[in-house]
Design a protein around this motif. Sequence first.
Motif, PDB file in Angstrom:
ATOM      1  N   GLY C 162       0.836  -1.196   0.000  1.00 40.44           N
ATOM      2  CA  GLY C 162       0.000   0.000   0.000  1.00 40.44           C
ATOM      3  C   GLY C 162       0.871   1.246   0.000  1.00 40.44           C
ATOM      4  O   GLY C 162       0.630   2.188  -0.766  1.00 40.44           O
ATOM      5  N   ILE C 163       1.919   1.229   0.837  1.00 44.01           N
ATOM      6  CA  ILE C 163       2.835   2.372   0.900  1.00 44.01           C
ATOM      7  C   ILE C 163       3.517   2.573  -0.449  1.00 44.01           C
ATOM      8  O   ILE C 163       3.629   3.695  -0.952  1.00 44.01           O
ATOM      9  CB  ILE C 163       3.881   2.150   2.017  1.00 44.01           C
ATOM     10  CG1 ILE C 163       3.176   2.112   3.382  1.00 44.01           C
ATOM     11  CG2 ILE C 163       4.941   3.243   1.993  1.00 44.01           C
ATOM     12  CD1 ILE C 163       4.054   1.658   4.522  1.00 44.01           C
ATOM     13  N   ALA C 164       3.931   1.453  -1.050  1.00 45.76           N
ATOM     14  CA  ALA C 164       4.599   1.536  -2.351  1.00 45.76           C
ATOM     15  C   ALA C 164       3.657   2.171  -3.377  1.00 45.76           C
ATOM     16  O   ALA C 164       4.061   3.024  -4.177  1.00 45.76           O
ATOM     17  CB  ALA C 164       5.043   0.155  -2.814  1.00 45.76           C
ATOM     18  N   GLN C 165       2.382   1.767  -3.326  1.00 43.50           N
ATOM     19  CA  GLN C 165       1.417   2.338  -4.272  1.00 43.50           C
ATOM     20  C   GLN C 165       1.170   3.807  -3.981  1.00 43.50           C
ATOM     21  O   GLN C 165       0.973   4.606  -4.884  1.00 43.50           O
ATOM     22  CB  GLN C 165       0.111   1.548  -4.209  1.00 43.50           C
ATOM     23  CG  GLN C 165       0.181   0.282  -5.040  1.00 43.50           C
ATOM     24  CD  GLN C 165      -1.019  -0.590  -4.805  1.00 43.50           C
ATOM     25  OE1 GLN C 165      -1.324  -0.942  -3.675  1.00 43.50           O
ATOM     26  NE2 GLN C 165      -1.708  -0.935  -5.865  1.00 43.50           N
ATOM     27  N   LEU C 166       1.203   4.133  -2.700  1.00 44.03           N
ATOM     28  CA  LEU C 166       1.050   5.526  -2.301  1.00 44.03           C
ATOM     29  C   LEU C 166       2.170   6.358  -2.917  1.00 44.03           C
ATOM     30  O   LEU C 166       1.941   7.452  -3.432  1.00 44.03           O
ATOM     31  CB  LEU C 166       1.116   5.605  -0.775  1.00 44.03           C
ATOM     32  CG  LEU C 166       0.729   6.915  -0.120  1.00 44.03           C
ATOM     33  CD1 LEU C 166      -0.744   7.165  -0.313  1.00 44.03           C
ATOM     34  CD2 LEU C 166       1.057   6.876   1.366  1.00 44.03           C
ATOM     35  N   GLN C 171       0.299   4.527 -10.035  1.00 44.45           N
ATOM     36  CA  GLN C 171       0.745   4.392 -11.422  1.00 44.45           C
ATOM     37  C   GLN C 171       1.895   3.399 -11.490  1.00 44.45           C
ATOM     38  O   GLN C 171       2.344   2.885 -10.475  1.00 44.45           O
ATOM     39  CB  GLN C 171       1.228   5.741 -11.947  1.00 44.45           C
ATOM     40  CG  GLN C 171       0.265   6.878 -11.713  1.00 44.45           C
ATOM     41  CD  GLN C 171      -1.004   6.710 -12.508  1.00 44.45           C
ATOM     42  OE1 GLN C 171      -0.956   6.427 -13.698  1.00 44.45           O
ATOM     43  NE2 GLN C 171      -2.153   6.841 -11.846  1.00 44.45           N
ATOM     44  N   ILE C 172       2.358   3.155 -12.712  1.00 44.70           N
ATOM     45  CA  ILE C 172       3.612   2.421 -12.858  1.00 44.70           C
ATOM     46  C   ILE C 172       4.600   3.382 -13.502  1.00 44.70           C
ATOM     47  O   ILE C 172       4.741   3.422 -14.716  1.00 44.70           O
ATOM     48  CB  ILE C 172       3.429   1.147 -13.709  1.00 44.70           C
ATOM     49  CG1 ILE C 172       2.391   0.249 -13.050  1.00 44.70           C
ATOM     50  CG2 ILE C 172       4.766   0.425 -13.858  1.00 44.70           C
ATOM     51  CD1 ILE C 172       2.193  -1.087 -13.722  1.00 44.70           C
ATOM     52  N   PRO C 173       5.262   4.212 -12.675  1.00 51.02           N
ATOM     53  CA  PRO C 173       6.183   5.196 -13.245  1.00 51.02           C
ATOM     54  C   PRO C 173       7.364   4.517 -13.924  1.00 51.02           C
ATOM     55  O   PRO C 173       7.773   3.427 -13.530  1.00 51.02           O
ATOM     56  CB  PRO C 173       6.631   6.014 -12.029  1.00 51.02           C
ATOM     57  CG  PRO C 173       6.403   5.115 -10.859  1.00 51.02           C
ATOM     58  CD  PRO C 173       5.242   4.259 -11.209  1.00 51.02           C
ATOM     59  N   ASP C 265       6.477  -1.332 -10.447  1.00 47.04           N
ATOM     60  CA  ASP C 265       5.131  -1.881 -10.353  1.00 47.04           C
ATOM     61  C   ASP C 265       4.903  -2.260  -8.892  1.00 47.04           C
ATOM     62  O   ASP C 265       5.330  -3.315  -8.437  1.00 47.04           O
ATOM     63  CB  ASP C 265       5.013  -3.103 -11.270  1.00 47.04           C
ATOM     64  CG  ASP C 265       3.618  -3.686 -11.236  1.00 47.04           C
ATOM     65  OD1 ASP C 265       2.819  -3.253 -10.375  1.00 47.04           O
ATOM     66  OD2 ASP C 265       3.323  -4.551 -12.070  1.00 47.04           O
ATOM     67  N   ALA C 266       4.235  -1.379  -8.166  1.00 47.47           N
ATOM     68  CA  ALA C 266       4.108  -1.563  -6.716  1.00 47.47           C
ATOM     69  C   ALA C 266       3.362  -2.846  -6.381  1.00 47.47           C
ATOM     70  O   ALA C 266       3.571  -3.442  -5.324  1.00 47.47           O
ATOM     71  CB  ALA C 266       3.400  -0.367  -6.102  1.00 47.47           C
ATOM     72  N   ASN C 267       2.475  -3.271  -7.273  1.00 44.05           N
ATOM     73  CA  ASN C 267       1.685  -4.468  -6.982  1.00 44.05           C
ATOM     74  C   ASN C 267       2.449  -5.751  -7.194  1.00 44.05           C
ATOM     75  O   ASN C 267       2.252  -6.725  -6.478  1.00 44.05           O
ATOM     76  CB  ASN C 267       0.445  -4.491  -7.871  1.00 44.05           C
ATOM     77  CG  ASN C 267      -0.741  -3.927  -7.150  1.00 44.05           C
ATOM     78  OD1 ASN C 267      -0.848  -4.094  -5.935  1.00 44.05           O
ATOM     79  ND2 ASN C 267      -1.604  -3.253  -7.870  1.00 44.05           N
TER      80      ASN C 267
END
Lengths: 364, 504, 361
Positions: C162-166, C171-173, C265-267
Motif C-alpha cells: 500500500g505504501i509503495a502504491q502511495l 501508477q507504474i512510473p 510496479d508496486a503491486n
Amino acid sequence: MNNVNASPLKKKKGGNLNTNYLVVIIAIVILLIAIIVGSLVFDNFFKLGTFTNLLINNAHIGISAVGMTLVIITGGIDLSVGAVVAIVTMICAYGSADPASTFGGLGLDPVVCMIISLVYGILIGAAMGCLIQFFDFPPFIATLAGMFFSRGSCYILSTQAITVERGNLIDTLGAWRLKFFTPEGGGFSVGTGEVDGKVIGNLSIPVFMFIVVVIIGILISQYTKFGRTVYAIGGNEQSAYLMGLPVKRTKVLVYTLNGLCSALAGIAFTFFMRSGSGLLCVGMEMDVIASVVIGGTLLTGGVGYVFGTVFGVLTLGLIQTFVTYASLNSWYTKIFVGVLLLFFIGLQRIIVNIADSKKVKVAG
Amino acid sequence: MQNPIILQMKGIDMQFPGVHALKEVDFTLRAGEVHTIMGENGAGKSTLIKCLTGVYQKGKGTILLDGKEINPKSTLDAQSLGISTVYQEVNLCPNLTVAENCFIGRQPKKAGFIDWKTMNKRTKELLKRFDIDIDVTKPLSTYTVAIQQMVAIARAIDIQCKVLILDEPTSSLDANEVKQLFKAMRSLKEEGMAIIFISHFLDQVFEISDRFTVLRNGELIGEYLVDEVTQYELVSKMVGHEIDDLSTLKRVQHTEAEMKEFLKAKQIGVAGSVQDIDLTLRKGEIVGFAGLLGSGRTETANMLFGVDPITKGSISINGKKVNLRKPSNAIKHNIAYCPEDRKRDGIIGDLSIRENIILAIQARQGIFKKISKKKAEELAQKYIKTLQIATPDADKKIGELSGGNQQKVILARWLATDPDLLILDEPTRGIDVGAKTEIQKLVLKLCEEGMSIVFISSEIEEVVRCSNRIVVMRDRKKVAELKGDDLEHDTILKTIAGGAKTNE
Amino acid sequence: MSNNKAPANAIKSKKKLNLNTQFIAGLVALALILLFNLIYEPGFFRISIVEGKLYGSIIDIINRCVPTMIISMGMTLVIATGGVDISVGAVAAISGAMVVSLIGYNFDSATGVTTTNMNMYLAILIALIVSTICGAWNGLLVSRLGIQPMVATLILMTAGRGIAQLITDGQIPRVYTEDFSFIAQGSIFAVPTGIYIALAVVLIVYAFTKLTAFGMLCESVGINASASRYSGINAKNIKLICYTICGLCAGIAGIHIASTVQGADANNAGLNIEMDAILAVVLGGTSMAGGKFYIWGTAVGALIIQALTTTIYSLGVPPEIIYVVKSLVVVIVVMLQSNLIKNLFKKIGSKSKKSSAAASV
C-alpha cells in the motif's frame, strides 16, 4: 533435576477471561465506531444495502477465516488458503466447462466438481497436517508447500481464466439472490427472482454458507471435545498430551478442517466470481490471517473465538467499503489494514504483559 | 498401625550412559500415608518417580500396584493404572477454564454437545472437598499457582487415582498456600489415598510426612518413620560423607590485608524471590553458599550477575555503586558466572569448543573486534591443556562432550575473560569424581592468584573444603555467615536444618 | 615447530571432510538439474557474446536469480537468529517505487528532451535508507516488543505494498535513462551487471559474518538464546541488526527489479519473493529453527530455484507449473532434514554397518 531454582517469576501464556473477551469486545467496538463514523461522514452510507454488500463481498474470506481461527488457536498458521481457493475455482469452472468451448474443459457435472473440490481441500489439508505432525515441518513451510502445490496445479488444469457458462448450475446458484425490497406501495418485503419494487439489499448463497460455517465453527470450537482439545493444544501442547488428549490426531484434523473450509470458501468465491483462474486470490491468506487477528485471536495460540473472527472479517471489509466511499485509492486499504494490525497486535501484547505482571504479584 | 501396602517397587535399577542412576532401590507405599522421597540432586528421586510414571522404562526390578505387576509405558499409561502426578510446573492448560481443566477429555455431554452447566456444577462440588470456592468459569491462569495445583489434584483424584505423586508442589507457594495444600493432602490421606511427596523444604516435609525414603547417589539409604529421625539426622543422611580423596587439598588463607573488598551488596532482593541479602566479597577469598536446593543460592548469584536485576538494595564494586541490569553489565565489571543449568544457560550446543570458549570475551569486545582465528585457537589450546579437556581438537561441537568436559569449557570461557569475581553454581554437579577434584583444585589455585570466588554447591563437604567463609541460605533468606572455626561440617548441617530451633 | 604443525594439518583435513552435507546435496541437486537440461537441450551450456555481452542459459539463470539471491542473504541472517521476515517483497516494492518516483523521469515528446528530478545515485541512496528503516522497524518489533517474527513482519507485508502504491500514486512510473537500466541490464567485461551486484552482496554478507564476530554471535543467539544472554551477548541488538540488514538487502533487490523492468510496479515487484528467499535459505541447509547458517548454501539454494524455473520454461509446459515442482522440492528437502527420516537413515546405516561387520568376520 527438579527445576526448583528456576526463577519463580514464571511466564504465562494467555490472559484471563476478561482480557480474552476484551480483545473481541474492542473489535466489536471498533466496528461500531467505524459504522457510526461512516454514517456521519458519508451520505448514503447507513443503509441496508451497504451491509448486505459487505457480506456478499467478504463471505469467502469469512468462511476461510473460521477454519484459520482454529488453526491459529493451536498455535499454527496456514498459508495455503488463497491458493486452495484458486484451484477450487478452477476445478469448478474448468471442470464444468464444455469441452467444446473455447477454454476446453472437462464437461463434468457441476455437483461432481464441487464434491471433487471438497475432497481436494480435505486431502491437501490432511497432507499438510501430517507433514507438520509427523515430520516436524514448521507449519509455515508445510503450508507454503501446500500453497505452491495448489497454485501450480491450477495451471496444470488450464492457464486461462475460465468464465462459467450461462445456465450452468454454478452460474445459476451464483446469480441467485435473496432480495429485500420496498414494494410499489411502500413497506418492506423479501423475495427472490424478479421482484416488484425497489431492491434495497440482497444476500447471496455464499453469505448463507458463511453464516452456516460460522454457526458450525462456534459449535465445534465451544461444544465438542475436538474443539476444546484445539484450545488445550494452543494453551500448552505438552500438558494437553499429559492430560490424555489426542494431540496428534487433533492437529492433523485441524489442518484438514481448514482445508475443507478453504475449499468451501473456494466454492463460495466461484459463485461470487462465476469464473475460475489460477491468478485469483493471490495473498488472500494474509487478509484471512489479518481478520482473525483483528477478531481477537492471539497468534501465539490458545486464545480466540470464531465469533470474534466474524467481526474481524467485517471490520476488514468495512475498511474497503470506506476507501471506496471516500473515493480514496485502493492502496489505502492495505495501509489501513496494516495500521489496524499493528494496533491489535500491540494491544494483545500489552494485555498479555499486564496479565503476566499480575501473575507475578500473585505468585510472589 | 500399618496400613495396607498399595504400591511396591523392588530392586529398581536404572543405567544411563555413564551414570548408574538407580542401584537396586526398593520403595513401599501404604494407603493413607504421605511418603516423602528425600535426596539431593542426582540422588535418583526423579529417576525413581519417572520409572513409576512411565517416563523411563526401568532397567531391572518389579513394580507391584495392589499386588499386581505393572509396567507403565507412558505417563498416560500410568494415569490409566491410577498413578497421577502433579508437578511444580502445573501441567494444565492456563487458557482453559478451571472446570474445563478438570474435565477436558471426559466432558459431560448433552445431545452430543459439551454440557458446560453440568461440568461447572460438578467442578464446584469437586473443589468444595478442598474448601475452595472459586468461579470455575474463569481461565485457570487467573488463579494462583496454589489453586492451580489444587485443580490439578482435583482432576487427578476424579480420574480414580490410587497413587498421587506431588513433585515439588510447594516451591512456588507462600506460607498460606502451603497450609491450604497441606489441608487438602490431609483430607485425602484420611480418605485412604496414598501420596508420594517430593520437596526440599525440611520444615514442610516434617510437617506433612508420615514416612521418609532417603536416596543418595542412586542408592537407597533407608526408610524412616517421621518420629524416628530429627531434621539434622535426615540432612546428614541425604548429604552423606564423601570418600575423602581430596584431603590433599589445602584451603588458601590470605591475610586480611591481602583481601581487598571487591563487591559489596546491601539488602539486595528481587520482588517475589530472595530478600534482604547482605554480602561482601573480597579478592583472594572463596565464599561458599550452602543450603538446600531452592534455598535462594542460585537466586542470589543471579542477582549478582544481573540475570535477575535487583529490585531492592544496592550493589557496589570497588566502592562504586553499580547498576547490573543484564549479564553484559556484570561482565563489564569483570564478573563471571558458570550457571547451574549447564545445558540451558551454559553451552551453545552446535558451536565448537573454540567458539564456546571465546564467546564471552567476544561478546565483551563487541561485534567488530573479532578475535582472530589464531588467537582463538591459542586460547582454546591453552585451556584444553590447562583444564585437561578431553577432546581431539577444538573444532568438536561442545554438545558432543561429556558433562565434565562441557563444564570445563564453560569455565574456560569465563577464565578467558580474566575475571575479578567468579561465581560457580554447582560446578561439579553431574560430573565424575576425577573431574570434580580437578575443578576444586583449579578453584583453589585461582583464589591463590587473587581472584574472588563464590562457590555454590549442594555438597556440603565440597563447600567446606574449598571455602574461607560460608553463607548459609535457608528458605530464600541468608540465615548465617560462618567463618574460621565454624567451618565444620556439623555446624553447617545444623544451620541448614535450622538446628538451633529443632529438637536437638 | 613440527609438533605444532601436525595437529593444525589434522584439523584442516578434518574440516574438509566435515563440509556441510546439505551444501553438497544442494550442489548435487543443482548439477542434476543442469545435467537434465544438457541432455534435453545439448546447447544448454553454450555461452555466446552478443554486442559485448554474454548470453546463454547459464548466464540467464544466474542473472534472473539476482533479486532472490540478494534477499536470501538477509533472510539467512534473520533465520539464523530463529526468526523470519515475510515483508521483504513489500520492502523491495517500496524501494523500487521510491527510486523510480524520486528520479522522476520525464520525456517531452514535443521537444524530445528528457528531464529527471533527482540525481539517480541520490535517489538510490534515499531508497536504500528507507528500506533499511523498514528493516529496522521489523527488528524493533521483534527484538524490543517481543512480537513473534512472522506476526511482526506481517504488518509491513500487508501495509508495505500500500505504501509503495502511495509513493507511485497507483501508477507504474517509468525510468528510461541508460544509467538506470545499466544497474540490471548493463554489462561490465561482458558480464551482466546484476551478477556483480549479487556477488558483491554475497561477498559482503559473507565477509561481515566471517571477518567480524557477527556470524558467530548470530548462531549463538539462534542456538541457545538463554546461554547467549548469560555469556553477555546482547541478543536484542543482534536481532535488530539482522532484520535491518534484511531490509537493506530487500531494498537493493527492489532497485534491481525496478531497473530490470525500467519502472516500478508496486503491486507485482517482488511478489512472493519472500517465499523464494526462505526456500533458498532452507534448501541451503539453514534450519528454520535457527542456529548454524550457510551463506554459500543459500546462494546455491537460490540458484536451484532459478534453475528449476528456467528448466520448466525450456520444457515448454506452462511456466506456472514451477510452483508444483517447488512444492515437491520443499517437501523432499525438509523431510530429509526431519528427525524421523534422519533416525531412519541412522537405523539403516547402523544395520548395514553391523551386517558388513558380520560379513567381514
